[in-house]
Design an enzyme around this catalytic site. Sequence first.
Site, PDB file in Angstrom:
ATOM      1  N   ASP A   1       0.857  -1.172   0.000  1.00 43.81           N
ATOM      2  CA  ASP A   1       0.000   0.000   0.000  1.00 43.81           C
ATOM      3  C   ASP A   1       0.899   1.230   0.000  1.00 43.81           C
ATOM      4  O   ASP A   1       2.089   1.154   0.357  1.00 43.81           O
ATOM      5  CB  ASP A   1      -0.901  -0.025   1.241  1.00 43.81           C
TER       6      ASP A   1
ATOM      7  N   ASP B   1      -0.350   5.105   0.719  1.00 46.90           N
ATOM      8  CA  ASP B   1      -0.693   6.073   1.761  1.00 46.90           C
ATOM      9  C   ASP B   1      -0.616   5.414   3.133  1.00 46.90           C
ATOM     10  O   ASP B   1      -1.303   4.436   3.404  1.00 46.90           O
ATOM     11  CB  ASP B   1      -2.100   6.624   1.536  1.00 46.90           C
TER      12      ASP B   1
ATOM     13  N   ASP C   1      -1.284  -0.608   6.106  1.00 47.64           N
ATOM     14  CA  ASP C   1      -1.509   0.038   7.404  1.00 47.64           C
ATOM     15  C   ASP C   1      -2.960  -0.037   7.840  1.00 47.64           C
ATOM     16  O   ASP C   1      -3.291   0.380   8.945  1.00 47.64           O
ATOM     17  CB  ASP C   1      -1.083   1.506   7.341  1.00 47.64           C
TER      18      ASP C   1
END
Length: 358
Positions: free
Chosen positions: A26, A28, A226
């Site tokens: 990922d 961001d 995250d």
Amino acid sequence: MTRQSRTRPAGSERSLHQAYDTALLDLDGVVYAGGEAIAHAVESLLAARSEGMHLAYVTNNALRTPDTVAAHLTELGIPSEAAEVITSAQAVARLIADQVPAGSKVLVIGGEGLRVALRERGLVPVESADEEDLAAVVQGFGGPDMPWGRFAEASYAIARGVPWFASNTDLTIPSARGIAPGNGAAVEVVRIATGAEPQVAGKPLPPMHRETILRTGAERPLVVGDRLDTDIEGAFHGEVDSLLVLTGVTDGAQLLRAEPKYRPTYVDRDLRGLLTGQPEVIGAGDGFRCGAWTALARDGVLELRATDDDGVDAGVDDGGDPHDPLDGLRALCAAAWTHAGDGSCALDAGKALARLGL
């Protein structure tokens, strides 16, 4: 990995960049936040790639094109190509193309990433709900300057029965200034106005996993993210392993409350976790031990003890523990997830997490 209830984080004697052939990263909250590289991300990814791990960047953010993302990563110090970037815009464009004829018009509510992805699939992006023969509406993240009128444009078409697609439904997105509304918040606006439900392509749903595997050819992938409800859940549904990094939106309390589909294989502070093995969490009496920490579920509370090398309570006062807090969090995960079984742990973990500084 199989879709079963994980009751503790896994250990790995091998460094993760050696145990897996491809990191599905990922962006961001993992590689960058608000456009700036997260601490240790650049050097960790360069080291992993130099030792043979393939890197692929998998993002639910449909705003930017793969070329733009690759240029940004290169600017941050990670030389990248557009082919290494997989976006939810690409996944939703394929989903639409599977259902409408080539050359169909699609109303775009979002940014350039959606337009480029639609053209790649032979579809024609348009801007008005008044277009004749409109085949679909697609909605993706349009950035903080998205005009409110675009949501009305989507609503007009959807109310006439035009099929509605969404790149993703992440309610929030990390930024340099904090947590901001994501595309999921914008989708809710249109849902409220129309009463309709979109077909969604992005993580954690199968269209995004399909797009990622088709574009990367990964055989032993490791999802790195995250977010529990996109990255980790997507890995769960795809039956692949995952690494949660604590540089984005997930904190220790959320991790301890995670239901089975949100429980990662591994947990680490940041992307340096790719370059190391992962400590084993073992049973220790009525609790679980990782490194110099032992965690127990007792009397409605998750307890944490600092232990010596023989597993005996070392009697270290709160605030004076010289031990790795991540090992304490891993032990707490085992205690919480085992107690919760197939549900969510409701035990009070406040004191234990405060002791770890998490």
